[in-house]
Design a protein around this motif. Sequence first.
Motif, PDB file in Angstrom:
ATOM      1  N   LEU A   1     -77.835 -31.332  43.170  1.00  0.00           N
ATOM      2  CA  LEU A   1     -77.755 -32.524  42.312  1.00  0.00           C
ATOM      3  C   LEU A   1     -78.035 -32.174  40.865  1.00  0.00           C
ATOM      4  CD1 LEU A   1     -79.592 -35.138  44.597  1.00  0.00           C
ATOM      5  CD2 LEU A   1     -77.147 -35.031  44.079  1.00  0.00           C
ATOM      6  N   PRO A   2     -77.311 -32.803  39.925  1.00  0.00           N
ATOM      7  CA  PRO A   2     -76.429 -33.961  40.102  1.00  0.00           C
ATOM      8  C   PRO A   2     -74.985 -33.620  40.491  1.00  0.00           C
ATOM      9  CG  PRO A   2     -76.617 -33.464  37.789  1.00  0.00           C
ATOM     10  CD  PRO A   2     -77.527 -32.499  38.500  1.00  0.00           C
ATOM     11  N   ARG A   3     -74.716 -32.350  40.767  1.00  0.00           N
ATOM     12  CA  ARG A   3     -73.347 -31.978  41.145  1.00  0.00           C
ATOM     13  C   ARG A   3     -73.089 -32.280  42.615  1.00  0.00           C
ATOM     14  NH1 ARG A   3     -72.589 -26.288  40.743  1.00  0.00           N
ATOM     15  NH2 ARG A   3     -74.834 -26.170  41.120  1.00  0.00           N
ATOM     16  N   GLY A   4     -71.899 -32.712  42.929  1.00  0.00           N
ATOM     17  CA  GLY A   4     -71.497 -32.914  44.306  1.00  0.00           C
ATOM     18  C   GLY A   4     -70.959 -31.620  44.880  1.00  0.00           C
ATOM     19  N   PRO A   5     -70.729 -31.542  46.193  1.00  0.00           N
ATOM     20  CA  PRO A   5     -70.286 -30.291  46.820  1.00  0.00           C
ATOM     21  C   PRO A   5     -68.965 -29.776  46.280  1.00  0.00           C
ATOM     22  CG  PRO A   5     -70.039 -32.152  48.342  1.00  0.00           C
ATOM     23  CD  PRO A   5     -70.849 -32.641  47.176  1.00  0.00           C
ATOM     24  N   GLN A   6     -68.099 -30.699  45.864  1.00  0.00           N
ATOM     25  CA  GLN A   6     -66.794 -30.274  45.358  1.00  0.00           C
ATOM     26  C   GLN A   6     -66.900 -29.536  44.030  1.00  0.00           C
ATOM     27  OE1 GLN A   6     -67.909 -33.308  45.622  1.00  0.00           O
ATOM     28  NE2 GLN A   6     -67.574 -34.454  43.719  1.00  0.00           N
ATOM     29  N   ASN A   7     -68.056 -29.643  43.383  1.00  0.00           N
ATOM     30  CA  ASN A   7     -68.267 -28.979  42.087  1.00  0.00           C
ATOM     31  C   ASN A   7     -69.189 -27.770  42.210  1.00  0.00           C
ATOM     32  OD1 ASN A   7     -66.684 -30.890  40.614  1.00  0.00           O
ATOM     33  ND2 ASN A   7     -68.405 -32.324  40.734  1.00  0.00           N
ATOM     34  N   THR A   8     -69.301 -27.235  43.410  1.00  0.00           N
ATOM     35  CA  THR A   8     -70.109 -26.038  43.634  1.00  0.00           C
ATOM     36  C   THR A   8     -69.267 -24.997  44.355  1.00  0.00           C
ATOM     37  OG1 THR A   8     -70.922 -26.613  45.852  1.00  0.00           O
ATOM     38  CG2 THR A   8     -72.120 -27.545  43.968  1.00  0.00           C
ATOM     39  N   GLY A   9     -69.849 -23.825  44.550  1.00  0.00           N
ATOM     40  CA  GLY A   9     -69.150 -22.774  45.282  1.00  0.00           C
ATOM     41  C   GLY A   9     -68.887 -23.129  46.722  1.00  0.00           C
ATOM     42  N   ASN A  10     -69.547 -24.158  47.241  1.00  0.00           N
ATOM     43  CA  ASN A  10     -69.316 -24.556  48.623  1.00  0.00           C
ATOM     44  C   ASN A  10     -67.891 -25.061  48.850  1.00  0.00           C
ATOM     45  OD1 ASN A  10     -71.771 -23.891  49.819  1.00  0.00           O
ATOM     46  ND2 ASN A  10     -72.745 -25.768  49.139  1.00  0.00           N
ATOM     47  N   HIS A  11     -67.271 -25.579  47.802  1.00  0.00           N
ATOM     48  CA  HIS A  11     -65.872 -26.010  47.930  1.00  0.00           C
ATOM     49  C   HIS A  11     -64.988 -24.807  48.211  1.00  0.00           C
ATOM     50  CE1 HIS A  11     -61.799 -26.990  46.480  1.00  0.00           C
ATOM     51  NE2 HIS A  11     -62.060 -28.194  46.974  1.00  0.00           N
ATOM     52  N   ASP A  12     -65.218 -23.710  47.480  1.00  0.00           N
ATOM     53  CA  ASP A  12     -64.426 -22.501  47.689  1.00  0.00           C
ATOM     54  C   ASP A  12     -64.697 -21.900  49.073  1.00  0.00           C
ATOM     55  OD1 ASP A  12     -63.423 -22.763  45.111  1.00  0.00           O
ATOM     56  OD2 ASP A  12     -65.034 -21.562  44.242  1.00  0.00           O
ATOM     57  N   VAL A  13     -65.937 -21.998  49.517  1.00  0.00           N
ATOM     58  CA  VAL A  13     -66.290 -21.467  50.838  1.00  0.00           C
ATOM     59  C   VAL A  13     -65.488 -22.168  51.923  1.00  0.00           C
ATOM     60  CG1 VAL A  13     -68.102 -21.358  52.593  1.00  0.00           C
ATOM     61  CG2 VAL A  13     -68.620 -20.706  50.241  1.00  0.00           C
ATOM     62  N   LEU A  14     -65.470 -23.515  51.903  1.00  0.00           N
ATOM     63  CA  LEU A  14     -64.759 -24.245  52.949  1.00  0.00           C
ATOM     64  C   LEU A  14     -63.255 -24.058  52.854  1.00  0.00           C
ATOM     65  CD1 LEU A  14     -66.603 -27.614  53.623  1.00  0.00           C
ATOM     66  CD2 LEU A  14     -66.884 -25.370  54.667  1.00  0.00           C
ATOM     67  N   SER A  15     -62.753 -23.962  51.643  1.00  0.00           N
ATOM     68  CA  SER A  15     -61.308 -23.718  51.497  1.00  0.00           C
ATOM     69  C   SER A  15     -60.929 -22.418  52.192  1.00  0.00           C
ATOM     70  CB  SER A  15     -60.935 -23.645  50.015  1.00  0.00           C
ATOM     71  OG  SER A  15     -61.130 -24.892  49.381  1.00  0.00           O
ATOM     72  N   GLU A  16     -61.720 -21.382  51.957  1.00  0.00           N
ATOM     73  CA  GLU A  16     -61.441 -20.087  52.585  1.00  0.00           C
ATOM     74  C   GLU A  16     -61.672 -20.148  54.097  1.00  0.00           C
ATOM     75  OE1 GLU A  16     -62.904 -15.406  52.414  1.00  0.00           O
ATOM     76  OE2 GLU A  16     -63.965 -16.947  51.261  1.00  0.00           O
ATOM     77  N   SER A  17     -62.762 -20.804  54.497  1.00  0.00           N
ATOM     78  CA  SER A  17     -63.087 -20.884  55.918  1.00  0.00           C
ATOM     79  C   SER A  17     -62.012 -21.638  56.701  1.00  0.00           C
ATOM     80  CB  SER A  17     -64.443 -21.564  56.104  1.00  0.00           C
ATOM     81  OG  SER A  17     -64.804 -21.627  57.464  1.00  0.00           O
ATOM     82  N   PHE A  18     -61.574 -22.774  56.150  1.00  0.00           N
ATOM     83  CA  PHE A  18     -60.537 -23.562  56.828  1.00  0.00           C
ATOM     84  C   PHE A  18     -59.232 -22.771  56.920  1.00  0.00           C
ATOM     85  CE2 PHE A  18     -62.209 -28.126  55.850  1.00  0.00           C
ATOM     86  CZ  PHE A  18     -63.411 -27.797  56.465  1.00  0.00           C
ATOM     87  N   ARG A  19     -58.918 -22.030  55.857  1.00  0.00           N
ATOM     88  CA  ARG A  19     -57.669 -21.263  55.830  1.00  0.00           C
ATOM     89  C   ARG A  19     -57.705 -20.124  56.845  1.00  0.00           C
ATOM     90  NH1 ARG A  19     -56.765 -16.735  53.163  1.00  0.00           N
ATOM     91  NH2 ARG A  19     -58.578 -17.061  51.803  1.00  0.00           N
ATOM     92  N   ARG A  20     -58.837 -19.460  56.942  1.00  0.00           N
ATOM     93  CA  ARG A  20     -58.925 -18.274  57.809  1.00  0.00           C
ATOM     94  C   ARG A  20     -59.276 -18.612  59.255  1.00  0.00           C
ATOM     95  NH1 ARG A  20     -62.800 -14.102  54.790  1.00  0.00           N
ATOM     96  NH2 ARG A  20     -62.629 -13.151  56.883  1.00  0.00           N
ATOM     97  N   ARG A  21     -60.077 -19.671  59.473  1.00  0.00           N
ATOM     98  CA  ARG A  21     -60.585 -19.924  60.814  1.00  0.00           C
ATOM     99  C   ARG A  21     -60.301 -21.326  61.337  1.00  0.00           C
ATOM    100  NH1 ARG A  21     -66.499 -16.840  60.303  1.00  0.00           N
ATOM    101  NH2 ARG A  21     -65.615 -14.756  59.912  1.00  0.00           N
ATOM    102  N   GLY A  22     -59.678 -22.134  60.522  1.00  0.00           N
ATOM    103  CA  GLY A  22     -59.403 -23.495  60.947  1.00  0.00           C
ATOM    104  C   GLY A  22     -60.593 -24.403  60.686  1.00  0.00           C
ATOM    105  N   GLU A  23     -60.367 -25.694  60.865  1.00  0.00           N
ATOM    106  CA  GLU A  23     -61.424 -26.669  60.585  1.00  0.00           C
ATOM    107  C   GLU A  23     -62.400 -26.769  61.758  1.00  0.00           C
ATOM    108  OE1 GLU A  23     -59.471 -30.332  59.758  1.00  0.00           O
ATOM    109  OE2 GLU A  23     -58.094 -29.424  58.292  1.00  0.00           O
TER     110      GLU A  23
END
Length: 457
Positions: A353-375
Amino acid sequence: MEDPSYPGGPPPFVPHYGPQPPAWPPAFAPQPPPKRSHTTGILAALAAVLLAAAAAAVIFWPDRDETAKADAAGKPTRPATPFESALEALHRQAEALVKGDEKGWLAPVDPANKALVTRYRTMFTNLRSLEISHAEFHADKLEGGTAEKVVTQAALGYCFSGVSCPAWRNNYDEGPAKATYRVTFTLAGTTWRITEMNDAAGVEHNYLQPAPWDNRELTFVKGKRVIVAGPRSQAKRLKQVLALSEKAAQVTDKYAGFVNNAQRRYRVYLADEAGWKKWYGGIDQKWVIGYEMPLNATGGDVILRAKASADSRQLAVTVQHELTHVVTLAGGHWENTDDQWLVEGIAEYIGALPRGPQNTGNHDVLSESFRRRGEPKTIAVPPLSDDADDLTVNTLYAMGHYATACMADKFGEQKLMQFTDLVLRAAKKPDEASRTAYGKPFATVDKACLSWIRDRV
């Protein structure tokens, strides 16, 4: 989470760790030995009341043949045994420590043993600077004594900053925090002197040893809400850490209020490499930059690795993440590592806080995770195994961050904190906690948040 017992099992807590770095490091916190919370390396910050009057006492149960009998007038019919004399000396030490009486604290220590006097003086100075407000010694007689020597296993129970100190328990993970020593008393004339104090015996399973304040001189700075301490080598950085910690405390205090778990004080230690490898058993993982160590029901200590905390932005997130572990875990009964996603998720949410998850490195983590391993099939991501790879670790923190952000968005932060408190401190299953806090089964919340996350990653 393991449920060790004293004096033999594994530690009663779970540290909180975090993943390897994505493009921009998110914040993490630690996972288990006792319930330790850590902050991860490049990935950002990992990790984990009534005002009581200060009191000090020694409670012990001497052998029946050593218990002094009293006559009708209440006077003992025989002199105190050597063991009873040693216990009385420990009792007076505890009282002197709480009163700030250094002379009384050092009184039973053999003045000829300069190294021992220095150690006891260091303990006194550090504990007083940490605002010790309760101290009590409990002891058992060990073998090896003679008519002129008493060997004891003495446990110092302690609480800080006027918190309501819990009643003594023999387990390390219950009652006040404890430090246990092998203390030897030797008769010098008519006085029993402490001639040896060794913490290597009988304490290998106490995850709270060695504590940062024990046997090492520290430098302290204090703010309104936080005490920051570190070795002399880190003295110049303590004010920076204090400023960031005070700012983080303003945030975490708000959420502590939601769950009625206000902290009297926060304590943050800045560890050099020697302290990092030793304090509370040390940390081996190279990617961990901080962790939170619960002191049973009385709060928790935050340990930061100075070597890995040069970036002020990352340090700020790490501190806020770790202080969140203090308010969401202290005084609770969390024992299910299946809830690691929530332990780290709520710390990620508040820590960023005050940043949401979409404005942190966690957004990049999930993008990569979903792409490589699925949701993932659920927001309750499985707990980490000891050999989990970087992406698996990062995904747990990132999913936890998005999951808690989703619940806050759909139900409000107060209900999110109620759900969190029911699971992490009241040991309720997620479904029971969800029905109580949100009025919906967890399966419904889970499905809605998976969709919410999918739309934002």
